[in-house]
Design a protein around this motif. Sequence first.
Motif, mmCIF file in Angstrom:
data_model
loop_
_atom_site.group_PDB
_atom_site.id
_atom_site.type_symbol
_atom_site.label_atom_id
_atom_site.label_comp_id
_atom_site.label_asym_id
_atom_site.label_seq_id
_atom_site.Cartn_x
_atom_site.Cartn_y
_atom_site.Cartn_z
ATOM 1 N N LYS A 20 35.924 -32.326 33.853
ATOM 2 C CA LYS A 20 35.036 -32.247 32.665
ATOM 3 C C LYS A 20 35.921 -32.143 31.528
ATOM 4 C CE LYS A 20 31.015 -30.576 35.155
ATOM 5 N NZ LYS A 20 30.472 -29.456 35.604
ATOM 6 N N THR A 21 36.663 -31.336 31.288
ATOM 7 C CA THR A 21 37.451 -30.968 30.143
ATOM 8 C C THR A 21 38.238 -32.441 29.790
ATOM 9 O OG1 THR A 21 37.647 -28.858 30.714
ATOM 10 C CG2 THR A 21 39.224 -29.483 28.950
ATOM 11 N N LEU A 22 38.712 -33.115 30.667
ATOM 12 C CA LEU A 22 39.611 -34.019 30.325
ATOM 13 C C LEU A 22 38.782 -35.316 29.793
ATOM 14 C CD1 LEU A 22 42.398 -33.976 32.941
ATOM 15 C CD2 LEU A 22 42.755 -33.737 30.469
ATOM 16 N N ARG A 23 37.594 -35.381 30.460
ATOM 17 C CA ARG A 23 36.575 -36.485 29.949
ATOM 18 C C ARG A 23 36.222 -36.274 28.656
ATOM 19 N NH1 ARG A 23 34.595 -38.273 35.730
ATOM 20 N NH2 ARG A 23 36.249 -39.425 36.223
ATOM 21 N N LEU A 24 36.003 -35.020 27.987
ATOM 22 C CA LEU A 24 35.684 -34.817 26.814
ATOM 23 C C LEU A 24 36.888 -34.921 25.656
ATOM 24 C CD1 LEU A 24 33.609 -31.302 27.612
ATOM 25 C CD2 LEU A 24 32.698 -33.515 26.768
ATOM 26 N N LEU A 25 37.968 -35.025 25.936
ATOM 27 C CA LEU A 25 39.091 -35.187 25.502
ATOM 28 C C LEU A 25 38.967 -36.219 24.318
ATOM 29 C CD1 LEU A 25 41.957 -33.910 24.503
ATOM 30 C CD2 LEU A 25 42.921 -35.529 26.374
ATOM 31 N N PRO A 26 38.782 -37.425 24.768
ATOM 32 C CA PRO A 26 38.736 -38.441 23.639
ATOM 33 C C PRO A 26 37.754 -38.469 22.583
ATOM 34 C CG PRO A 26 38.328 -39.345 25.882
ATOM 35 C CD PRO A 26 38.408 -37.979 26.015
ATOM 36 N N GLN A 27 36.521 -38.062 22.831
ATOM 37 C CA GLN A 27 35.779 -37.464 21.530
ATOM 38 C C GLN A 27 36.146 -36.350 20.924
ATOM 39 O OE1 GLN A 27 33.038 -39.415 20.975
ATOM 40 N NE2 GLN A 27 32.891 -38.125 18.926
ATOM 41 N N TYR A 28 36.518 -35.291 21.616
ATOM 42 C CA TYR A 28 37.148 -34.313 20.601
ATOM 43 C C TYR A 28 38.309 -34.820 19.860
ATOM 44 C CZ TYR A 28 39.860 -30.103 19.420
ATOM 45 O OH TYR A 28 40.589 -29.161 18.943
ATOM 46 N N MET A 29 39.395 -35.562 20.292
ATOM 47 C CA MET A 29 40.333 -36.187 19.517
ATOM 48 C C MET A 29 39.957 -37.016 18.498
ATOM 49 S SD MET A 29 43.109 -34.878 20.742
ATOM 50 C CE MET A 29 44.265 -35.569 19.767
ATOM 51 N N LEU A 30 38.817 -37.696 18.596
ATOM 52 C CA LEU A 30 38.250 -38.706 17.826
ATOM 53 C C LEU A 30 37.680 -37.962 16.376
ATOM 54 C CD1 LEU A 30 36.714 -41.557 19.728
ATOM 55 C CD2 LEU A 30 38.819 -41.858 18.233
ATOM 56 N N GLU A 31 37.019 -36.588 16.971
ATOM 57 C CA GLU A 31 36.461 -35.832 15.632
ATOM 58 C C GLU A 31 37.442 -35.063 15.158
ATOM 59 O OE1 GLU A 31 33.334 -33.635 17.667
ATOM 60 O OE2 GLU A 31 32.259 -35.489 18.446
ATOM 61 N N LYS A 32 38.319 -34.382 15.687
ATOM 62 C CA LYS A 32 39.314 -33.569 15.273
ATOM 63 C C LYS A 32 40.649 -34.045 14.692
ATOM 64 C CE LYS A 32 36.470 -29.950 16.056
ATOM 65 N NZ LYS A 32 35.660 -29.449 14.956
ATOM 66 N N HIS A 33 41.006 -35.064 15.265
ATOM 67 C CA HIS A 33 42.381 -35.459 15.177
ATOM 68 C C HIS A 33 42.233 -37.229 15.016
ATOM 69 C CE1 HIS A 33 44.090 -31.797 15.460
ATOM 70 N NE2 HIS A 33 43.567 -31.562 16.700
ATOM 71 N N PRO A 34 41.347 -37.782 13.967
ATOM 72 C CA PRO A 34 41.084 -39.270 14.092
ATOM 73 C C PRO A 34 42.313 -40.002 13.890
ATOM 74 C CG PRO A 34 40.232 -38.181 11.880
ATOM 75 C CD PRO A 34 40.625 -37.168 12.944
ATOM 76 N N ALA A 35 43.331 -39.837 13.311
ATOM 77 C CA ALA A 35 44.584 -40.292 13.059
ATOM 78 C C ALA A 35 45.517 -40.533 14.127
ATOM 79 C CB ALA A 35 45.438 -39.793 11.935
ATOM 80 N N VAL A 36 45.067 -39.868 15.318
ATOM 81 C CA VAL A 36 46.099 -39.895 16.441
ATOM 82 C C VAL A 36 45.737 -40.829 17.382
ATOM 83 C CG1 VAL A 36 46.592 -38.278 18.753
ATOM 84 C CG2 VAL A 36 46.486 -37.271 16.638
ATOM 85 N N ASN A 37 46.332 -41.619 18.095
ATOM 86 C CA ASN A 37 45.709 -42.737 18.897
ATOM 87 C C ASN A 37 46.298 -42.577 20.242
ATOM 88 O OD1 ASN A 37 48.612 -43.324 18.522
ATOM 89 N ND2 ASN A 37 48.252 -45.227 17.459
ATOM 90 N N GLU A 38 47.075 -41.704 20.683
ATOM 91 C CA GLU A 38 47.461 -41.494 21.733
ATOM 92 C C GLU A 38 47.764 -39.806 22.406
ATOM 93 O OE1 GLU A 38 51.462 -42.701 24.626
ATOM 94 O OE2 GLU A 38 51.562 -43.118 22.352
ATOM 95 N N VAL A 39 47.520 -39.312 23.479
ATOM 96 C CA VAL A 39 47.797 -38.202 24.044
ATOM 97 C C VAL A 39 48.797 -38.395 25.015
ATOM 98 C CG1 VAL A 39 46.688 -36.100 25.058
ATOM 99 C CG2 VAL A 39 45.298 -37.366 23.228
#
Length: 80
Positions: A20-39
């Motif tokens: 569940k946490t990993l599935r939330l990661l993309p939305q979190y990254m887009l909201e909090k770190h929009p310049a990041v394109n890869e984890v």
Amino acid sequence: MLLRSFSTDSRYIKRGYAKKTLRLLPQYMLEKHPAVNEVVLAVNVRNTVAQKLYLTCGFKDEGVRVEGPKGELLVLSYYL
């Protein structure tokens, strides 16, 4: 961005929290770190359970391997 020390307390394994946490990661990254394109993360080659979880949740194995203090690691990427 590097994801480090992602783990689950042994009392909570197999309850779906990691997935569940990993599935939330993309939305979190887009909201909090929009310049990041890869984890990126690294997982021990012997930890096949974690590898399966990461791959199921969208991480990609590009064939990158590195030597860690406890052995060989797979480097996995999640592209946002």
